[in-house]
Design a protein around this motif. Sequence first.
Motif, short mmCIF file in Angstrom:
data_model
loop_
_atom_site.label_atom_id
_atom_site.label_comp_id
_atom_site.label_asym_id
_atom_site.label_seq_id
_atom_site.Cartn_x
_atom_site.Cartn_y
_atom_site.Cartn_z
N THR A 83 -7.95 -0.81 -7.14
CA THR A 83 -7.68 -1.24 -5.78
C THR A 83 -6.44 -0.49 -5.27
OG1 THR A 83 -6.18 -3.08 -6.26
CG2 THR A 83 -8.54 -3.51 -6.44
N PHE A 84 -5.93 -0.89 -4.09
CA PHE A 84 -4.75 -0.22 -3.56
C PHE A 84 -3.59 -0.24 -4.55
CE2 PHE A 84 -6.66 -1.40 0.61
CZ PHE A 84 -6.67 -0.14 1.18
N ARG A 85 -3.34 -1.39 -5.20
CA ARG A 85 -2.11 -1.57 -5.98
C ARG A 85 -2.34 -2.10 -7.38
NH1 ARG A 85 -0.41 -6.86 -6.23
NH2 ARG A 85 -1.78 -8.33 -5.16
N SER A 86 -3.60 -2.28 -7.78
CA SER A 86 -3.87 -2.88 -9.09
C SER A 86 -5.17 -2.36 -9.66
CB SER A 86 -3.93 -4.41 -8.97
OG SER A 86 -5.01 -4.81 -8.15
N LEU A 87 -5.37 -2.63 -10.94
CA LEU A 87 -6.60 -2.25 -11.64
C LEU A 87 -7.19 -3.50 -12.29
CD1 LEU A 87 -8.47 0.08 -12.55
CD2 LEU A 87 -7.09 0.22 -14.64
N TYR A 114 -8.09 5.56 -1.65
CA TYR A 114 -7.29 4.58 -2.39
C TYR A 114 -8.19 3.64 -3.19
CZ TYR A 114 -2.71 5.58 -0.29
OH TYR A 114 -1.53 6.15 0.07
N MET A 115 -9.30 3.24 -2.54
CA MET A 115 -10.20 2.30 -3.21
C MET A 115 -11.55 2.31 -2.49
SD MET A 115 -8.80 -1.43 -1.87
CE MET A 115 -10.32 -2.30 -2.25
N LEU A 116 -12.56 1.75 -3.14
CA LEU A 116 -13.86 1.50 -2.54
C LEU A 116 -14.02 -0.01 -2.37
CD1 LEU A 116 -15.99 3.86 -4.83
CD2 LEU A 116 -15.21 4.36 -2.52
N ILE A 159 0.86 -1.18 0.00
CA ILE A 159 0.00 0.00 0.00
C ILE A 159 0.90 1.23 0.00
CG2 ILE A 159 -1.74 1.28 1.29
CD1 ILE A 159 -2.74 -1.34 2.42
N ASP A 160 0.87 1.94 -1.11
CA ASP A 160 1.78 3.07 -1.31
C ASP A 160 1.08 4.10 -2.19
OD1 ASP A 160 4.73 4.19 -1.46
OD2 ASP A 160 4.00 4.09 -3.53
N GLU A 161 1.18 5.37 -1.83
CA GLU A 161 0.47 6.40 -2.60
C GLU A 161 0.97 6.49 -4.03
OE1 GLU A 161 -1.01 11.05 -2.30
OE2 GLU A 161 0.43 10.27 -0.83
#
Length: 246
Positions: A51-55, A131-133, A22-24
């Motif tokens: 998502t936090f790190r992927s699409l 970051y995400m829902l 999890i990184d901005e």
Amino acid sequence: MEGLRILPAGDRALVAEFGNIIDEGINNQVHALAKKLASEAVPGVLELVPTFRSLLIYYDPSSITYHDLAQRIRQLSESSAAAGSSGRRIWRIPCCYGSHFGPDLPALIRYTGLSRDEIIAIHSSVDYKIYMLGFLPGFVYLGGLDNRIEIPRLPSPRVRIPKGSVGIGGNQTGVYPLDSPGGWRLIGSTPVDFYDPQREKPILCDAGDYIRFVPITSSDYYDIRQMILRGTYRLTVQEGGGSYVS
């Protein structure tokens, strides 16, 4: 693009991964690609789920193949990274802290050693990135919580948390859009509906937006709630250096 991995997710979706933490910066890449795919209207792309790190990208295999879409994603990732961020959209969300709105605020005071006013000032001083829902319709996972007010989740989740509750779980903060079970520590509540199936746009905010909590009194809370029920309340949203009401 360095660090980008593209993986199949069944026969009608693929995942574009930008990292494993999890990184901005990683999350910025996710949302940049999502915006680029949406603006380019790539044929066959049906839905985008950041998502936090992927699409996660759903597509119609009769319109575009996995390999062609993967190649297009790599091209768009490079151009979206070069373009950079296009600015912030910041929702100013009223929040009443403490009392029955935030039953875990006393525990946070004991855990951190900070005063009630200090905690409220810290929590309301940040533009939190969505970051995400997930979890529930309209539940916002917010990044940027000050580590001075981090606190572990409850040992045993509550059976029912009222909608609108603002909580802290570890190093994240968020808003419960519906009555539900949950284990985050409740420090306040907002009268604003983050999810309303009767609205034209049921989910208030989008992943990639920002939220700034604005402290209000309990009297303000009930006044705003009545305006919402009458359909007369308008949120302030800042975008591109200006502001407007929504």
